[in-house]
Design a protein around this motif. Structure first.
Motif: not given
Length: 215
Positions: A41-45, A49-53, A61-63, A73-79
């Motif tokens: 999940v974190v790798a997907g985020y 991010v690198l694709m400028a979403v 999407v996370g919620a 939590a996953y959104s924040l850590v991933g971003m």
């Protein structure tokens, strides 16, 4: 425009299943149950991010997929992780390369990041002066301290992540439930008012910054 497009697709039988919040939530829980699910999940985020979403889409999407609090939590850590990867790329490329890539916005951002401190980085995240990806690259090129960048990004993104996640959860509850309790609508209204208040405050701060050099 994005929300309108999603709502239109959700009414199409061909897309309704793929956009059903309950089905998405089931897939999210199934993914997290895998041994390497959280890492995936974190790798997907990071990839998104690198694709400028846009940040808003990442949080929504996370919620929707993982629920309000795990998704938060996953959104924040991933971003923050994705932003740190882009930060490293910006530092490796240097200021000249980043100025060309960001189409001359590096000079504008340098005025906001000139202190290069944790508080400045948090304010830039909380009151975005440029697209998320541009800030990541520019902060690296301008040699912001990695510690200030990571902590400042996390602190600046936290309020918006919490509000948007809770707003998304209340909105999904109102959409799915045939009769929504008054408390849910009041919670939704409170979140909207907080978001509008934050936007108004951000706008007033920008106006103050524009007037201060002339004073």
């Amino acid at each position: 425009m994005g929300l309108v497009g999603v709502s239109v697709l959700a009414r199409d039988p061909a897309w309704a299943h793929w956009l059903d919040p309950q089905w998405l939530s089931q897939q999210g829980h199934a993914l997290l149950a895998l041994p390497l699910g959280p890492i995936a999940v974190v790798a997907g985020y990071v990839l998104l991010v690198l694709m400028a979403v846009p940040v808003l889409a990442l949080i929504v999407v996370g919620a929707t997929v993982f629920g309000p609090w795990p998704g938060m939590a996953y959104s924040l850590v991933g971003m923050v992780t994705g932003a740190t990867v882009a930060f490293a790329f910006g530092r490796f490329t240097g200021a000249q390369g980043m100025d060309r890539l960001t189409q001359g916005r590096l000079g504008l951002l340098s005025r906001h990041l000139h202190q290069r401190g944790l508080l400045t980085m948090a304010l830039v995240r909380f009151m975005p002066v440029a697209p998320f990806m541009v800030v990541n690259l520019a902060a690296g090129a301008l040699r912001v301290k990695p510690r200030d960048f990571v902590l400042g990004s996390a602190l600046g993104l936290l309020p918006g992540t919490v509000l948007i996640s809770l707003f998304t959860d209340r909105l999904l509850s109102a959409w799915q439930a045939p009769s929504v309790p008054m408390s849910a609508w009041l919670s939704l209204l409170a979140i909207v008012l907080l978001a509008v208040g934050g936007w108004w405050w951000k706008r007033s701060q920008r106006r103050g910054q524009r007037k201060s050099p002339q004073a």
